[in-house]
Design an enzyme around this catalytic site. Structure first.
Site, short mmCIF file in Angstrom:
data_model
loop_
_atom_site.label_atom_id
_atom_site.label_comp_id
_atom_site.label_asym_id
_atom_site.label_seq_id
_atom_site.Cartn_x
_atom_site.Cartn_y
_atom_site.Cartn_z
N SER A 251 -9.85 -0.87 7.44
CA SER A 251 -9.22 -0.65 6.13
C SER A 251 -8.55 -1.86 5.48
O SER A 251 -8.18 -1.80 4.32
CB SER A 251 -8.22 0.50 6.20
OG SER A 251 -8.92 1.71 6.35
N LYS B 163 0.85 -1.19 0.00
CA LYS B 163 0.00 0.00 0.00
C LYS B 163 0.89 1.25 0.00
O LYS B 163 1.95 1.25 0.64
CB LYS B 163 -0.87 -0.06 1.26
CG LYS B 163 -1.95 1.01 1.35
CD LYS B 163 -2.79 0.75 2.61
CE LYS B 163 -3.86 1.78 2.83
NZ LYS B 163 -4.67 1.47 4.03
N SER C 108 -9.45 1.53 3.35
CA SER C 108 -8.61 2.33 2.49
C SER C 108 -7.58 1.50 1.71
O SER C 108 -6.97 2.02 0.78
CB SER C 108 -7.89 3.39 3.33
OG SER C 108 -6.96 2.79 4.23
#
Length: 519
Positions: free
Chosen positions: A217, A112, A193
Site C-alpha cells: 500500500s 493518510k 491503499s
C-alpha cells in the site's frame, strides 16, 4: 476533538479567496525560487535565506488544493488550523527555536486518513462509520512529526479501511473521499491503499506525506504515481494510533517526490514509541545520525544487487516497453559501480507471492478482527466499537458506503474468523516463517546481496510476510504516459543501504516529471 461532518475542504476555502488572488508560485522574483517541486532541503534553505516562510508555503499548497483537489480527490480534509500552525512555525524560526533550516520544521506533511491526530481533523480510514470518532492521543508518528516542528496539513484520501473491507473495491475509493484519480493518466489505476498520499505529493498539493502498508500500500501507489515510497522494516516506525489491519505486517512510511525528502521524513518518524512494542526491537536498526547521511550520490558503488528474472521480469507483450527500460536501468546501475548478480532464483516463490498458499490471507483475517476491535475500544468516543458494528453500519448505510457495488467480503471473513489460538492460524505463521527463511533471507545471505531489484511492486507479498523494507523510485512511463517504478528491497534494518542505492539510482537517472493529467 474531532470536527463535525462539514464539507472536507471547506475550512480553508474562505481563507483561499483572500490569498489566492495575490499569490504566485515564485516566492521571490529576485531569486526565482519556485515552491513547485522544491525538496525539503531546498525549502529549508529558502527559509534560512528569508526568501520563504511557512505561511507562504502553506498558502501555495492551499492554492494547489483549491485548483486540483476537486478533480483528482487526493485529500479528504484540510487542517482548519493550518495557517495558525504556519505562523507559529514562522515565529519559532524568527526566535531561533529550533535552529533555522533543519529537518521538517515548518514543513507541511499530509497524513493518510488512517493515522490518528488529536486535533480538529477526523481519522476515519475513509469510512463514514468513524466520522466524529475522537482519538485518545496523536498516533506515534504524528507525535514525532509535531516534535520535529512539522505542520500537519490534513488527511489524505485512501482505499477505504486501507483496502481491507472488500476484495472488490477499486484502488483509491472510499465513501468519504470518493474515487482518487491518477494525475498522470486519469483513466489509469492510481493503486492503493495510500493513494491520496501519493497523488497529493505528485501534484504539489503537499510537500511530503505519510502512507501505510500492510502489503503493497505504499510501494504500489508510489510507482503508479511517479513518486518515492519507503516501506520501512516492521516496527521501525510506530503503528500506535493507526487504524490497523495487522500488527504483524502494518508499517508507516514516507511518500515523497524524492529520495532525499523520504529520508528526511523517515528521520522524523522512526524510533521508539511506548505504545508500540515492536518499536523497541526495531529501534536498534536506526543508525547513529539518522538516514539523511545516506543520501550519497555515489551510493551505488560496490553494492551487490540481485535480479530474479522469474517471475519479476516476465513482461507481457503489453508491457514489453518495460523490458527495454530495465535493460537500460541495469546498464546504468553497473555504470555507476553496482555489481549485478543476475538470474537468481527464490525457492517456493509462487507460494510466497500467493497469499492463500503462504497463509497470509488466513493470518490477516484473524489478526484484523482482534486489532480493529482493540483500536475501536480505545477511542474516547466513536459511532462504532467493534468490527461487527462496522459491518452493521455498512448494511444500514449501504448506499452511502456502496455495499451493493463493492461489498464487505473481507470484513465478513474476519468477523467469522476463530482468532489466533486456532491451529490453522499457527500453521499459517509457521509456513510464512519457513517460506521467508528459505526464500528471501536465504537468497540475500547466500549471494551477499545489498538489495533485490524488482519492477513495480510485485515483490510486496514477500516483504509483507517477512517485515522487510523496500523503496520504490520512478523508473519510467508507459507509451500512454502511465508511470512505473523500480523497487529496491532488503532484509530488516537495510534502510541505510537501500537509501544509498535508490538515491544513487535517482540521481543517475532523474526520471520523475510532474503529472500531465492525460485522459
Amino acid at each position: 476533538m474531532a470536527s463535525h461532518a462539514h464539507h472536507p475542504i471547506l475550512p480553508c476555502a474562505f481563507l483561499l479567496v483572500i490569498i489566492c488572488c495575490s499569490f504566485g508560485v515564485n516566492v521571490s522574483g529576485a531569486t526565482n525560487f519556485s515552491i513547485a517541486e522544491a525538496t525539503v532541503a531546498e525549502l529549508q534553505a529558502a527559509f534560512k535565506q528569508n526568501i520563504l516562510n511557512s505561511t507562504t508555503l502553506v498558502e501555495y499548497y492551499l492554492s494547489q488544493i483549491l485548483s486540483l483537489n476537486s478533480k483528482i480527490r487526493g485529500l479528504i480534509e484540510v487542517n482548519p488550523d493550518l495557517l495558525y500552525l504556519a505562523q507559529l512555525a514562522d515565529e519559532q524560526r524568527k526566535a531561533g527555536v529550533p535552529p533555522s533550516g533543519t529537518g521538517l520544521h515548518g514543513i507541511p506533511v499530509l497524513l493518510k486518513d488512517n493515522i490518528s491526530t488529536q486535533d480538529k481533523l477526523n481519522t476515519t480510514a475513509g469510512s463514514f462509520a468513524l466520522l466524529g470518532s475522537v482519538v485518545p492521543r496523536d498516533a506515534g508518528v504524528a507525535k514525532k512529526l509535531r516534535a520535529a516542528g512539522a505542520i500537519i496539513l490534513g488527511k489524505a484520501a485512501l482505499s477505504e479501511w486501507a483496502h481491507y473491507r472488500s476484495a472488490n473495491g477499486p484502488n483509491g475509493w472510499s465513501a468519504r473521499g470518493g474515487q482518487v484519480l491518477n494525475p498522470y493518466v486519469m483513466s489509469a489505476d492510481p493503486c492503493g491503499s495510500s493513494t491520496g498520499s501519493a497523488i497529493s505529493v505528485a501534484t504539489n498539493m503537499a510537500a511530503v506525506s505519510l502512507g501505510t502498508e500492510t502489503d503493497g500500500s505504499i510501494l504500489c501507489p508510489a510507482y503508479s504515481n511517479s513518486v518515492v515510497g519507503i516501506k520501512p522494516t516492521l516496527g521501525l516506525t510506530s503503528r500506535a494510533g493507526v487504524v490497523p489491519i495487522s500488527p504483524r505486517q502494518d508499517t508507516v512510511g514516507p511518500i515523497c517526490r524524492t529520495v532525499s525528502d523520504a529520508a528526511y521524513v523517515l528521520d522524523a518518524i522512526a524510533g521508539y514509541d511506548p505504545y508500540d512494542t515492536a518499536t523497541s526491537t526495531a529501534s536498534e536498526f536506526i543508525p547513529p545520525g539518522g538516514y539523511v547521511q545516506f543520501l550519497n550520490a555515489s551510493g551505488l558503488k560496490g553494492k551487490r544487487l540481485g535480479i530474479v528474472r522469474n517471475p519479476f521480469f516476465n513482461f507481457t507483450t503489453a508491457t514489453s516497453y518495460m523490458t527495454q527500460a530495465f535493460q537500460m536501468h541495469f546498464q546504468t546501475l553497473s555504470q555507476f559501480g553496482a555489481i549485478l548478480v543476475d538470474n537468481l532464483q527464490i525457492a517456493n516463490i509462487s507460494a510466497i507471492l500467493n497469499s492463500s498458499q503462504s497463509g497470509e490471507s488466513y493470518a490477516l483475517s484473524a489478526e484484523f478482527k482482534i486489532a480493529l476491535n482493540n483500536y475501536l475500544s480505545g477511542l474516547v468516543a466513536s459511532p462504532i466499537r467493534t468490527l461487527a458494528d462496522a459491518i452493521a453500519f455498512n448494511n444500514n448505510y449501504s448506499t452511502l458506503e456502496m455495499i451493493p457495488q463493492y461489498g464487505q467480503s473481507l470484513f465478513l471473513l474476519a468477523e467469522n474468523s476463530t482468532g489466533t489460538s486456532d491451529p490453522l492460524y499457527k500453521a499459517a505463521l509457521a509456513n510464512m516463517l519457513s517460506l521467508t527463511e528459505n526464500g528471501f533471507v536465504k537468497l540475500m545471505m547466500d549471494n551477499n546481496l545489498d538489495a533485490l531489484i524488482t519492477p513495480n511492486s510485485g515483490v510486496t507479498p514477500m516483504l509483507a510476510i517477512g517485515g522487510f523494507p523496500g523503496i520504490s523510485v520512478p523508473a519510467g512511463y508507459a507509451p500512454n504516459g502511465a508511470p512505473f517504478g523500480i523497487c529496491f528491497s532488503g532484509l530488516q534494518g537495510y534502510e541505510p543501504r537501500l537509501i544509498e542505492i535508490s538515491y544513487g539510482f535517482e540521481q543517475a537517472t532523474k526520471i520523475r516529471k510532474p503529472p500531465s493529467f492525460l485522459v
